[in-house]
Design a protein around this motif. Sequence first.
Motif, PDB file in Angstrom:
ATOM      1  N   ALA A 181      19.911  -5.259  -9.738  1.00  0.00           N
ATOM      2  CA  ALA A 181      18.567  -4.556 -10.024  1.00  0.00           C
ATOM      3  C   ALA A 181      18.336  -3.695  -9.117  1.00  0.00           C
ATOM      4  CB  ALA A 181      17.516  -5.664 -10.022  1.00  0.00           C
ATOM      5  N   ASN A 182      17.769  -2.416  -9.487  1.00  0.00           N
ATOM      6  CA  ASN A 182      17.430  -1.351  -8.664  1.00  0.00           C
ATOM      7  C   ASN A 182      16.151  -1.663  -7.904  1.00  0.00           C
ATOM      8  OD1 ASN A 182      15.187  -0.744 -10.125  1.00  0.00           O
ATOM      9  ND2 ASN A 182      16.553   0.573 -11.582  1.00  0.00           N
ATOM     10  N   PRO A 183      15.828  -0.954  -6.757  1.00  0.00           N
ATOM     11  CA  PRO A 183      14.891  -1.366  -5.883  1.00  0.00           C
ATOM     12  C   PRO A 183      13.485  -1.491  -6.813  1.00  0.00           C
ATOM     13  CG  PRO A 183      15.927   0.132  -4.645  1.00  0.00           C
ATOM     14  CD  PRO A 183      16.624   0.053  -6.298  1.00  0.00           C
ATOM     15  N   TRP A 184      13.446  -0.475  -7.656  1.00  0.00           N
ATOM     16  CA  TRP A 184      12.082  -0.576  -8.162  1.00  0.00           C
ATOM     17  C   TRP A 184      11.786  -1.726  -9.116  1.00  0.00           C
ATOM     18  CZ3 TRP A 184       8.034   3.315  -8.712  1.00  0.00           C
ATOM     19  CH2 TRP A 184       7.346   3.126  -9.973  1.00  0.00           C
ATOM     20  N   ALA A 185      12.853  -1.996  -9.816  1.00  0.00           N
ATOM     21  CA  ALA A 185      12.807  -3.241 -10.766  1.00  0.00           C
ATOM     22  C   ALA A 185      12.881  -4.634  -9.821  1.00  0.00           C
ATOM     23  CB  ALA A 185      14.225  -3.373 -11.669  1.00  0.00           C
ATOM     24  N   ARG A 186      13.526  -4.444  -8.701  1.00  0.00           N
ATOM     25  CA  ARG A 186      13.395  -5.502  -7.611  1.00  0.00           C
ATOM     26  C   ARG A 186      11.901  -5.730  -7.252  1.00  0.00           C
ATOM     27  NH1 ARG A 186      16.895  -8.903  -5.481  1.00  0.00           N
ATOM     28  NH2 ARG A 186      18.480  -7.695  -6.518  1.00  0.00           N
ATOM     29  N   THR A 187      11.335  -4.806  -6.783  1.00  0.00           N
ATOM     30  CA  THR A 187      10.024  -4.690  -6.290  1.00  0.00           C
ATOM     31  C   THR A 187       8.866  -5.226  -7.077  1.00  0.00           C
ATOM     32  OG1 THR A 187      10.447  -2.821  -4.723  1.00  0.00           O
ATOM     33  CG2 THR A 187       8.045  -3.321  -5.223  1.00  0.00           C
ATOM     34  N   PHE A 188       8.741  -4.625  -8.363  1.00  0.00           N
ATOM     35  CA  PHE A 188       7.851  -5.003  -9.532  1.00  0.00           C
ATOM     36  C   PHE A 188       8.133  -6.513  -9.927  1.00  0.00           C
ATOM     37  CE2 PHE A 188       6.853  -0.538  -8.775  1.00  0.00           C
ATOM     38  CZ  PHE A 188       5.443  -0.615  -8.822  1.00  0.00           C
ATOM     39  N   GLY A 189       9.398  -6.743 -10.021  1.00  0.00           N
ATOM     40  CA  GLY A 189       9.876  -8.078 -10.458  1.00  0.00           C
ATOM     41  C   GLY A 189       9.205  -9.073  -9.570  1.00  0.00           C
TER      42      GLY A 189
ATOM     43  N   ALA B 249       0.749  -1.073   0.166  1.00  0.00           N
ATOM     44  CA  ALA B 249       0.140   0.206  -0.008  1.00  0.00           C
ATOM     45  C   ALA B 249       0.987   1.400  -0.094  1.00  0.00           C
ATOM     46  CB  ALA B 249      -0.947  -0.030   1.190  1.00  0.00           C
ATOM     47  N   LEU B 250       2.280   1.125   0.533  1.00  0.00           N
ATOM     48  CA  LEU B 250       2.825   2.253   0.655  1.00  0.00           C
ATOM     49  C   LEU B 250       3.722   2.664  -0.647  1.00  0.00           C
ATOM     50  CD1 LEU B 250       4.216   2.048   4.298  1.00  0.00           C
ATOM     51  CD2 LEU B 250       2.544   3.622   3.482  1.00  0.00           C
ATOM     52  N   ILE B 251       3.670   1.722  -1.655  1.00  0.00           N
ATOM     53  CA  ILE B 251       4.317   1.625  -2.823  1.00  0.00           C
ATOM     54  C   ILE B 251       4.348   3.152  -3.622  1.00  0.00           C
ATOM     55  CG2 ILE B 251       4.616   0.822  -5.447  1.00  0.00           C
ATOM     56  CD1 ILE B 251       4.537  -1.910  -3.970  1.00  0.00           C
ATOM     57  N   PRO B 252       3.054   3.762  -3.773  1.00  0.00           N
ATOM     58  CA  PRO B 252       2.577   4.845  -4.200  1.00  0.00           C
ATOM     59  C   PRO B 252       3.413   6.098  -3.842  1.00  0.00           C
ATOM     60  CG  PRO B 252       0.588   3.684  -4.149  1.00  0.00           C
ATOM     61  CD  PRO B 252       1.509   2.821  -3.422  1.00  0.00           C
ATOM     62  N   ILE B 253       3.917   5.743  -2.587  1.00  0.00           N
ATOM     63  CA  ILE B 253       4.418   7.302  -1.735  1.00  0.00           C
ATOM     64  C   ILE B 253       6.065   6.813  -1.962  1.00  0.00           C
ATOM     65  CG2 ILE B 253       2.364   8.026  -0.646  1.00  0.00           C
ATOM     66  CD1 ILE B 253       3.877   6.757   2.021  1.00  0.00           C
ATOM     67  N   GLY B 254       6.486   5.793  -2.341  1.00  0.00           N
ATOM     68  CA  GLY B 254       7.740   5.379  -2.611  1.00  0.00           C
ATOM     69  C   GLY B 254       8.381   4.442  -1.305  1.00  0.00           C
ATOM     70  N   VAL B 255       7.891   4.530  -0.106  1.00  0.00           N
ATOM     71  CA  VAL B 255       8.344   3.828   0.819  1.00  0.00           C
ATOM     72  C   VAL B 255       8.325   2.299   0.637  1.00  0.00           C
ATOM     73  CG1 VAL B 255       7.943   3.155   3.328  1.00  0.00           C
ATOM     74  CG2 VAL B 255       7.707   5.516   2.609  1.00  0.00           C
ATOM     75  N   GLY B 256       7.294   2.071   0.030  1.00  0.00           N
ATOM     76  CA  GLY B 256       6.974   0.506  -0.158  1.00  0.00           C
ATOM     77  C   GLY B 256       7.955  -0.023  -1.214  1.00  0.00           C
ATOM     78  N   ILE B 257       8.650   0.916  -2.157  1.00  0.00           N
ATOM     79  CA  ILE B 257       9.611   0.391  -3.104  1.00  0.00           C
ATOM     80  C   ILE B 257      10.733  -0.043  -2.401  1.00  0.00           C
ATOM     81  CG2 ILE B 257      10.964   1.262  -5.003  1.00  0.00           C
ATOM     82  CD1 ILE B 257       8.286   1.054  -5.842  1.00  0.00           C
ATOM     83  N   VAL B 258      11.115   0.560  -1.224  1.00  0.00           N
ATOM     84  CA  VAL B 258      12.575  -0.049  -0.481  1.00  0.00           C
ATOM     85  C   VAL B 258      11.893  -1.117   0.467  1.00  0.00           C
ATOM     86  CG1 VAL B 258      14.081   0.610   1.363  1.00  0.00           C
ATOM     87  CG2 VAL B 258      13.295   2.267  -0.569  1.00  0.00           C
ATOM     88  N   THR B 259      10.678  -0.915   1.089  1.00  0.00           N
ATOM     89  CA  THR B 259      10.632  -2.297   2.230  1.00  0.00           C
ATOM     90  C   THR B 259      10.061  -3.476   1.507  1.00  0.00           C
ATOM     91  OG1 THR B 259       8.071  -1.044   2.152  1.00  0.00           O
ATOM     92  CG2 THR B 259      10.009  -0.516   3.699  1.00  0.00           C
ATOM     93  N   THR B 260       9.212  -3.352   0.293  1.00  0.00           N
ATOM     94  CA  THR B 260       8.501  -4.668  -0.288  1.00  0.00           C
ATOM     95  C   THR B 260       9.417  -5.829  -0.561  1.00  0.00           C
ATOM     96  OG1 THR B 260       6.760  -3.172  -1.122  1.00  0.00           O
ATOM     97  CG2 THR B 260       6.914  -5.145  -2.302  1.00  0.00           C
TER      98      THR B 260
END
Length: 423
Positions: free
Chosen positions: A95-103, A47-58
């Motif tokens: 992989a950067n955090p963005w690619a890792r999260t959505f991967g 749920a926190l992905i849209p504000i950027g926090v979830g990109i790091v934690t997910t």
Amino acid sequence: MTTNTNRGGFRGRAREILLAAVRGLVLALVILPVSVLCFALTAVSVALIPIGVGIVTTPWILGGVRDVADVRRRLAYEWCGVRIRSAYRPLPADANPWARTFGMLRDPQVGRDVLWLFVDMTAGFVTALLPAVLLLYPFEGFAVAAGLWRVLGEGGTYWYGFVPVSGQGTAFAAAALGAVILVAAFRWTPALLTAHFRLTRAVLDPGEGELVERVRVLTETRKDAVDTSAAELRRIERDLHDGAQARLVAMGMDLGTIEMLLDKDPEHAKKLLAQTRQASVEALGELRDLVRGIHPPVLAERGLGDAVRALALRLPVATEVTVDLPGRADAPVESAAYFAVSEVLTNAVKHSGADRIWVDVHHTDGMLRISVTDHGRGGATIGAGSGLAGVERRLGTFDGVLAVSSPAGGPTMVTMEIPCALS
């Protein structure tokens, strides 16, 4: 003798039942808090992905969920012999955090892990608790028959299962029901624990999805293998054209000149003959190097262990090689492993700054494992365009994997694994 055998069988069965009940109880007590925590953290992090926090934690949280699922897979096999497969998609190490999260979010196996958390804290909790309940509940019936009904029934009728206990007679009926349940526990308690793990397998196991994933991976590795082979052919053609072929052409021209000079200028002809002989030695050396680069003779004749030892002897850095191979792998596997080790050692010599390297080659559990360790500066990664990325592609053709541990400041350990059998 028969009596002792029967006693031994009964004790073994009783121990199996008690162990299943205890294991189920432990699972039930651990399942609820761990599953609820993981499920809640996953939901909040996504749920926190849209504000950027979830990109790091997910990625971290989903990695933890995977660890929890892997523990359950291991327990399922060790406790009940239930195999639960997994089919996680590999992610690039850089992989950067963005690619890792959505991967990870696009990975069907990760989706099964999250679904399993919900099932595990509901139906999984019940199925894990049932073995302990089935074993312990009969003793309440026996206690009721022993007089506990007087205390429990002070405020009215006490129900034990479907038996209403209001006097000693019905208390004995409760004990009889307890005895029936105990017989059922003696027969079904281990099966109930197995049922829990089969429920886990029904959710976690990829089933046909593993086949689809396997086809995808094979398609990718086949493409890499074809590309690698094409690049290797181009290299061989280039080396032949620019090296040995050029020398042979020059030798032919020199021989033609020598023919013309034999009568007119014998001394000059002798000098050209000496030069031609030296050129032939150099051309032969280049051809040998080229053949060695395609498939080293020592690898074909003496196997991977001796080939790696010979490779280590040619390095400018002191290299210690330990080999424990009771047989030989198939030639393509040996070749892939040899060139993978060669590339890793070349990287270590060029970039690590180490003055000593250790190579360990052994085979265990159907897996050829090779580790290359140095105490250099560290910082090695499997990045696009790096030699290690090429090694990973080469091993992937044989379902092999590459793992790199290289913190800043060292040491660096590169581990390669290829599933294979030895002859």
